[in-house]
Design an enzyme around this catalytic site. Sequence first.
Site, short mmCIF file in Angstrom:
data_model
loop_
_atom_site.label_atom_id
_atom_site.label_comp_id
_atom_site.label_asym_id
_atom_site.label_seq_id
_atom_site.Cartn_x
_atom_site.Cartn_y
_atom_site.Cartn_z
N GLU A 183 -1.48 24.56 20.79
CA GLU A 183 -2.64 24.40 19.91
C GLU A 183 -2.83 22.95 19.48
OE1 GLU A 183 -0.66 28.31 18.41
OE2 GLU A 183 -0.06 26.51 19.52
N CYS A 241 0.54 25.03 13.34
CA CYS A 241 -0.68 25.14 14.15
C CYS A 241 -1.83 25.74 13.35
CB CYS A 241 -0.40 25.95 15.41
SG CYS A 241 0.74 25.08 16.53
#
Length: 152
Positions: free
Chosen positions: A58, A89
């Site tokens: 991510e 993330c």
Amino acid sequence: MIRGMSAPSFMDLALKTAENAGKEGEVPIGCVVVRGCEIIATASNRTLTDRDPTAHAEILAIRQAAELVGTERLVDCDLYVTLEPCTMCAGAISFARIRRLYFGATDPKGGAVESGVRFFAQPTCHHAPEIYSAVGEQKAANLLRDFFKARR
């Protein structure tokens, strides 16, 4: 950039990216960032390759997308990832102002969206994306299970 794919295809690409990461010895997690119908970033985990504990799929995909778009705010972008994001993330997704988050398998140990701290539900969270879980869940879970089974 790839145009004209549909939501399941975006997750299919994230799954293929994860599969390729697993073949390289990385934990098989893949991520795709989409703007409109255009893929603007793809990434997989590279924590071992880069020797960087923050090199999650991510984070790397958000960095690529922000560079391409020319701003840190990805307000009209959607993120597809094969595993429920961790706290780090989820924070990056919030700060980037990602519009929608689609994820595959839940992560009871490290996840922070529906598991653990439930980051986006906290009063200190500045932005929460629309969340769609269990997209490609079985394939994502199988990839991870098979990866770790082979290493034990």
